[in-house]
Design a protein around this motif. Structure first.
Motif, PDB file in Angstrom:
ATOM      1  N   SER A  55       9.555   2.560  -5.432  1.00 30.48           N
ATOM      2  CA  SER A  55      10.487   3.101  -4.437  1.00 30.48           C
ATOM      3  C   SER A  55      10.974   4.493  -4.794  1.00 30.48           C
ATOM      4  CB  SER A  55      11.687   2.157  -4.283  1.00 30.48           C
ATOM      5  OG  SER A  55      11.272   0.867  -3.901  1.00 30.48           O
ATOM      6  N   ASP A  56      11.078   4.767  -6.102  1.00 32.14           N
ATOM      7  CA  ASP A  56      11.618   6.050  -6.551  1.00 32.14           C
ATOM      8  C   ASP A  56      10.507   6.908  -7.142  1.00 32.14           C
ATOM      9  OD1 ASP A  56      14.238   5.254  -5.877  1.00 32.14           O
ATOM     10  OD2 ASP A  56      14.401   4.155  -7.775  1.00 32.14           O
ATOM     11  N   PRO A  57      10.160   8.018  -6.501  1.00 35.54           N
ATOM     12  CA  PRO A  57       9.140   8.911  -7.062  1.00 35.54           C
ATOM     13  C   PRO A  57       9.602   9.491  -8.397  1.00 35.54           C
ATOM     14  CG  PRO A  57       9.589   9.417  -4.741  1.00 35.54           C
ATOM     15  CD  PRO A  57      10.661   8.485  -5.203  1.00 35.54           C
ATOM     16  N   GLY A  58       8.649  10.029  -9.141  1.00 32.31           N
ATOM     17  CA  GLY A  58       8.956  10.640 -10.429  1.00 32.31           C
ATOM     18  C   GLY A  58       8.254   9.920 -11.560  1.00 32.31           C
ATOM     19  N   TRP A  59       8.404  10.473 -12.766  1.00 27.53           N
ATOM     20  CA  TRP A  59       7.784   9.879 -13.945  1.00 27.53           C
ATOM     21  C   TRP A  59       8.555   8.642 -14.378  1.00 27.53           C
ATOM     22  CZ3 TRP A  59       3.144  10.983 -15.779  1.00 27.53           C
ATOM     23  CH2 TRP A  59       2.560  12.209 -15.420  1.00 27.53           C
ATOM     24  N   GLN A  60       7.835   7.608 -14.764  1.00 26.29           N
ATOM     25  CA  GLN A  60       8.453   6.345 -15.173  1.00 26.29           C
ATOM     26  C   GLN A  60       7.458   5.529 -15.988  1.00 26.29           C
ATOM     27  OE1 GLN A  60       8.862   3.864 -11.367  1.00 26.29           O
ATOM     28  NE2 GLN A  60       8.359   5.935 -10.634  1.00 26.29           N
ATOM     29  N   ARG A 102       5.305  10.344  -4.053  1.00 28.31           N
ATOM     30  CA  ARG A 102       5.929   9.728  -2.885  1.00 28.31           C
ATOM     31  C   ARG A 102       6.001   8.219  -3.095  1.00 28.31           C
ATOM     32  NH1 ARG A 102       2.909  11.415   2.397  1.00 28.31           N
ATOM     33  NH2 ARG A 102       1.077  11.319   1.055  1.00 28.31           N
ATOM     34  N   PRO A 103       6.970   7.550  -2.466  1.00 30.74           N
ATOM     35  CA  PRO A 103       7.063   6.094  -2.629  1.00 30.74           C
ATOM     36  C   PRO A 103       5.806   5.402  -2.100  1.00 30.74           C
ATOM     37  CG  PRO A 103       9.070   6.984  -1.638  1.00 30.74           C
ATOM     38  CD  PRO A 103       8.051   8.086  -1.623  1.00 30.74           C
ATOM     39  N   GLY A 104       5.495   4.274  -2.687  1.00 26.69           N
ATOM     40  CA  GLY A 104       4.339   3.506  -2.241  1.00 26.69           C
ATOM     41  C   GLY A 104       4.070   2.360  -3.196  1.00 26.69           C
TER      42      GLY A 104
END
Length: 437
Positions: free
Chosen positions: A381-386, A354-356
Motif C-alpha cells: 500500500s505504501d510506495p518506497g523502500w522496505q 506505486r501501490p500494488g
C-alpha cells in the motif's frame, strides 16, 4: 378435366371437405398423365410450404394430420420439457433461496506460475463457461475454476472478506438465508473472513465436511478421500457430512474429515521463526546481475544507503503478457539456492514506485524432480523502500501439496512478479534466506 377444376379438388382434399363424388372425379382425372404431373407439382409445393411453416404434409390417398406426422418429435419435445421442469423443481428444493444473477463479489486478482495451463481461470454461469479476469463481477451461483498453477481471489462487496481458490480448485459461490455459501468440490481454498452478521455465518462445504465461519482466517484442501481444515485465526465449527460428527477448530489447529473416523483436532506444529537465523542464501546486486539471472534490468541509482546495485522489473515476454517481473534461471538440482526447513524465512528489500500487489514464487525440487511452486502474495500500500520477512509457512503451494511434505526439498528458482499490467516500478536490491537449523 380442366386444370382449374383439379386445383379446386386439390384444395378440397387439403381442407378435408372432399366428398365421395369429388374423390371419384379426382381418381378418374389422375389417370391423365398431364393432370398427374400437375398434381405432383401441387403436392411438392405444398410439402415445401409445410416443411417451412409447419403445416400438414400432403399425401395422395388420404390426409395425414400434423400430429400424426410429427408425433414422435412432439413426444420428444414434451418429454424434454417435463424433465426440465422436474430438474428445476429438484434444484429449487436443494437451493431454495438462491437468487441468480445478483453480484456478490468482484475478482481481486488472478495470478499464475510457470506450470499454469494456458486456458486460465474461468467462471461457469449456468451452461456458459467464460474466462475470468481481475475486476470482473462474481454473481450468485457462479462456479469459479482455477487450474493448477493459478491463484484466483475474490472480495465480497461491502466487506473485507477475501477468498482465494487455487491448486486446481472449483468453488461455487451463492447466498442462502442471508449468509454466504461456498461449495469447494476440489482443490484448495484460503479465506480471510470478516465478522459476519448475527445468525448469518459463512458456510464452506466440501464433499466430506461443512465448516461454519463467523469471522476467521482458514484454509481448506479437498483431497480424493478427505478434506482438511486449518485455522490460523478465530475458530470454525466443522461437521462430517456422513457421520454427522462435529469438531470445533481454533487458531493453530487443524482437522481432517474422511467420513469414516471421528474428526480429531490436532495442534499445528509450532515453528520457532527467527528473522536473525543463520543466513543460508544471500544475493545483492552490487556487482551487477549474477550469471544465473534471467529477467530484470540492473540499476545503480536511487538505492538505499549502502547499496550500489539493484534489479528492476521488466515486462515478461512469455505466456504471462503484460506482467513485470524479476527472475533467476533454474539452478542445477545438485546446487540449489537453499533447502527448505521448518524455520526457513525469506527476506526481500525492495522499492515500489506505486501501490500494488506482488507475488513471490519459489520452485521446489525433490531428488531432481519438480514438486511444486510456492507462492506468497502481498499488497504493497505504501510506495518506497522496505523490507519484508516471510516465513516459509506463509507460502501457498500451487498444487495440493502440504508445506511440511516439502521440508528438506530444494529451491532451485525464484521470481517476483507484480500483479498489474502497468509498470509499478518494482526494484529488488537484496534477497536472502535464513534458517535456525
Amino acid at each position: 378435366m380442366e386444370p382449374k377444376e383439379l386445383d379446386r379438388l386439390f384444395h378440397a382434399y387439403l381442407e378435408g371437405t372432399l366428398d365421395e363424388a369429388g374423390a371419384a372425379a379426382l381418381r378418374k382425372a389422375l389417370k391423365d398423365p398431364a393432370l398427374r404431373r400437375r398434381w405432383r407439382d401441387l403436392t411438392d409445393l405444398e410439402g415445401s410450404l409445410a416443411d417451412r411453416y409447419a403445416r400438414p404434409s400432403t399425401r395422395l390417398l388420404k390426409p395425414v394430420s400434423f400430429f400424426r406426422t410429427h408425433r414422435q418429435r412432439l413426444f420428444a419435445v414434451a418429454a424434454m420439457l417435463l424433465l426440465g421442469v422436474i430438474a428445476g423443481w429438484i434444484y429449487s428444493l436443494i437451493h431454495p433461496s438462491e437468487e441468480k444473477g445478483n453480484v456478490l463479489a468482484h475478482v481481486l486478482y488472478v495470478v499464475w506460475d510457470d506450470t499454469a495451463e494456458t486456458a486460465g481461470v474461468s467462471v461457469a454461469r449456468g451452461l456458459d463457461v467464460s474466462p475470468l479476469a481481475a475486476g470482473q463481477p462474481v454473481c450468485d451461483g457462479d462456479e469459479l475454476r482455477a487450474p493448477v498453477g493459478y491463484f484466483l481471489a475474490l472480495q465480497f462487496d461491502g466487506e473485507e472478506t477475501v477468498v482465494e481458490v487455487s491448486a486446481g480448485g472449483a468453488a461455487r459461490v451463492y447466498m442462502r438465508d442471508g449468509g454466504k455459501r461456498i461449495e469447494l468440490t476440489r482443490g484448495r481454498l484460503a479465506a480471510r473472513v470478516a465478522k459476519q452478521p448475527p445468525g448469518c455465518p459463512m458456510i464452506v462445504v466440501t464433499p466430506h465436511a461443512r465448516a461454519t465461519v463467523l469471522g476467521t482466517q482458514l484454509e481448506l484442501a479437498v483431497e480424493p478421500a478427505r478434506s482438511q481444515v486449518t485455522v490460523t485465526e478465530g475458530s470454525v465449527q466443522v461437521l462430517d457430512l456422513k457421520t454427522q460428527a462435529t469438531a470445533t477448530v481454533s487458531a493453530g489447529e487443524q482437522v481432517g474429515v474422511d467420513n469414516v473416523s471421528a474428526p480429531e483436532v490436532a495442534k499445528v506444529a509450532p515453528v520457532e521463526l527467527d528473522a536473525h537465523g543463520r543466513i543460508v542464501y544471500d544475493e545483492g546486486f552490487d556487482a551487477g546481475l549474477p550469471s544465473n539471472w534471467n529477467m530484470g534490468q540492473w540499476v545503480g541509482q536511487g538505492l538505499p544507503e549502502g547499496d550500489t546495485g539493484a534489479v528492476r522489473s521488466m515486462p515478461r515476454n512469455d505466456n504471462h503478457p503484460h506482467r513485470y517481473a524479476v527472475s533467476t534461471h533454474a539452478a542445477p538440482h545438485s546446487s540449489p539456492f537453499f533447502l527448505l526447513t521448518p524455520s526457513t524465512m525469506l527476506h526481500l528489500t525492495f522499492n515500489m514506485e506505486r501501490p500494488g500487489r506482488i507475488i513471490f514464487f519459489l520452485t521446489i525440487l525433490e531428488n531432481g524432480r519438480f514438486r511444486d511452486n510456492l507462492a506468497f502474495t502481498k499488497l504493497i500500500s505504501d510506495p518506497g523502500w522496505q523490507t519484508v520477512d516471510i516465513p516459509i509457512w506463509d507460502f501457498r503451494p500451487t498444487k495440493l501439496t502440504a508445506i511440511d511434505e516439502l521440508l528438506g526439498s530444494a529451491c532451485t528458482r525464484y521470481w517476483v512478479q507484480t500483479m498489474s499490467r502497468e509498470d509499478l516500478g518494482f526494484t529488488l536490491s537484496r534477497i536472502w534466506a535464513t534458517s535456525a537449523e
